[in-house]
Design a protein around this motif. Structure first.
Motif, short mmCIF file in Angstrom:
data_model
loop_
_atom_site.label_atom_id
_atom_site.label_comp_id
_atom_site.label_asym_id
_atom_site.label_seq_id
_atom_site.Cartn_x
_atom_site.Cartn_y
_atom_site.Cartn_z
N THR A 46 0.81 -1.21 0.00
CA THR A 46 0.00 0.00 0.00
C THR A 46 0.85 1.26 0.00
O THR A 46 1.88 1.35 0.66
CB THR A 46 -0.96 0.05 1.20
OG1 THR A 46 -0.21 -0.05 2.41
CG2 THR A 46 -2.01 -1.05 1.13
N CYS A 47 0.37 2.21 -0.76
CA CYS A 47 0.96 3.55 -0.84
C CYS A 47 -0.22 4.52 -0.88
O CYS A 47 -1.19 4.28 -1.61
CB CYS A 47 1.82 3.69 -2.08
SG CYS A 47 2.63 5.31 -2.23
N PHE A 48 -0.16 5.56 -0.10
CA PHE A 48 -1.26 6.51 0.01
C PHE A 48 -0.77 7.92 -0.25
O PHE A 48 0.42 8.17 -0.35
CB PHE A 48 -1.89 6.43 1.40
CG PHE A 48 -2.35 5.05 1.77
CD1 PHE A 48 -3.49 4.51 1.19
CD2 PHE A 48 -1.64 4.27 2.66
CE1 PHE A 48 -3.92 3.23 1.51
CE2 PHE A 48 -2.05 2.99 2.99
CZ PHE A 48 -3.19 2.47 2.42
N TRP A 49 -1.72 8.85 -0.30
CA TRP A 49 -1.41 10.27 -0.38
C TRP A 49 -1.65 10.85 1.00
O TRP A 49 -2.75 10.75 1.56
CB TRP A 49 -2.28 10.97 -1.41
CG TRP A 49 -2.02 12.44 -1.45
CD1 TRP A 49 -2.83 13.42 -0.95
CD2 TRP A 49 -0.87 13.10 -1.98
NE1 TRP A 49 -2.24 14.65 -1.14
CE2 TRP A 49 -1.04 14.48 -1.77
CE3 TRP A 49 0.29 12.65 -2.59
CZ2 TRP A 49 -0.09 15.42 -2.16
CZ3 TRP A 49 1.23 13.58 -2.99
CH2 TRP A 49 1.04 14.94 -2.78
N GLN A 58 4.32 5.65 1.69
CA GLN A 58 4.38 4.18 1.57
C GLN A 58 4.19 3.62 2.97
O GLN A 58 5.01 3.86 3.86
CB GLN A 58 5.73 3.76 1.00
CG GLN A 58 5.84 2.28 0.72
CD GLN A 58 5.39 1.91 -0.67
OE1 GLN A 58 5.69 2.60 -1.63
NE2 GLN A 58 4.66 0.84 -0.79
N LYS A 59 3.09 2.89 3.18
CA LYS A 59 2.79 2.34 4.51
C LYS A 59 3.92 1.43 4.95
O LYS A 59 4.34 0.55 4.21
CB LYS A 59 1.46 1.58 4.46
CG LYS A 59 1.04 1.00 5.78
CD LYS A 59 0.63 2.07 6.75
CE LYS A 59 0.06 1.43 8.02
NZ LYS A 59 0.16 2.30 9.14
N GLY A 60 4.43 1.68 6.15
CA GLY A 60 5.50 0.88 6.71
C GLY A 60 6.89 1.38 6.38
O GLY A 60 7.89 0.79 6.80
N GLU A 61 6.97 2.46 5.65
CA GLU A 61 8.24 3.03 5.22
C GLU A 61 9.19 3.29 6.39
O GLU A 61 10.38 2.98 6.32
CB GLU A 61 7.94 4.34 4.49
CG GLU A 61 9.04 5.01 3.77
CD GLU A 61 8.48 6.15 2.92
OE1 GLU A 61 8.73 6.11 1.72
OE2 GLU A 61 7.79 7.03 3.46
#
Length: 105
Positions: A46-49, A58-61
């Protein structure tokens, strides 16, 4: 489905509900723009704005609490996404498994 068929809002965002693919537990709600949606498709994570930081997230980045995408659905109006994921660690920034851990009595 092509990203062009999704109904992004006037800010070019679409809500993304994130759900555990095994238990069905709703983990969080975030927003995607076209770029974050494409990154999600390309990477399988998952990647969100981020509306507050105005950048891709980026979730968990930084936390390592990644979400591996298993399936993506869209609703009847094509204006909301449902991402079924394998969650590693907590989904919420508070350390809770889900962002929806508080109940209104």
């Amino acid at each position: 489905m092509s990203v062009d068929k999704l109904a992004f809002d006037r800010h070019e965002l679409i809500p993304a509900i994130v759900q555990d693919y095994l238990s069905g537990e709703v983990l969080m709600l975030a927003y995607m723009n076209r770029e974050s949606f494409q990154v999600t498709l390309d990477t399988g994570r998952t990647c969100f704005w981020s509306r507050s930081r105005q950048e891709l997230w980026q979730k968990g980045e930084t936390s390592g609490n990644i979400q591996e995408v298993k399936e993506i659905f869209y609703d009847c109006d094509a204006d909301t996404l449902l991402l079924k994921v394998k969650q590693t660690g907590p989904a919420c920034h508070t350390g809770e498994r889900s962002c929806f851990y508080r109940k209104i009595d």
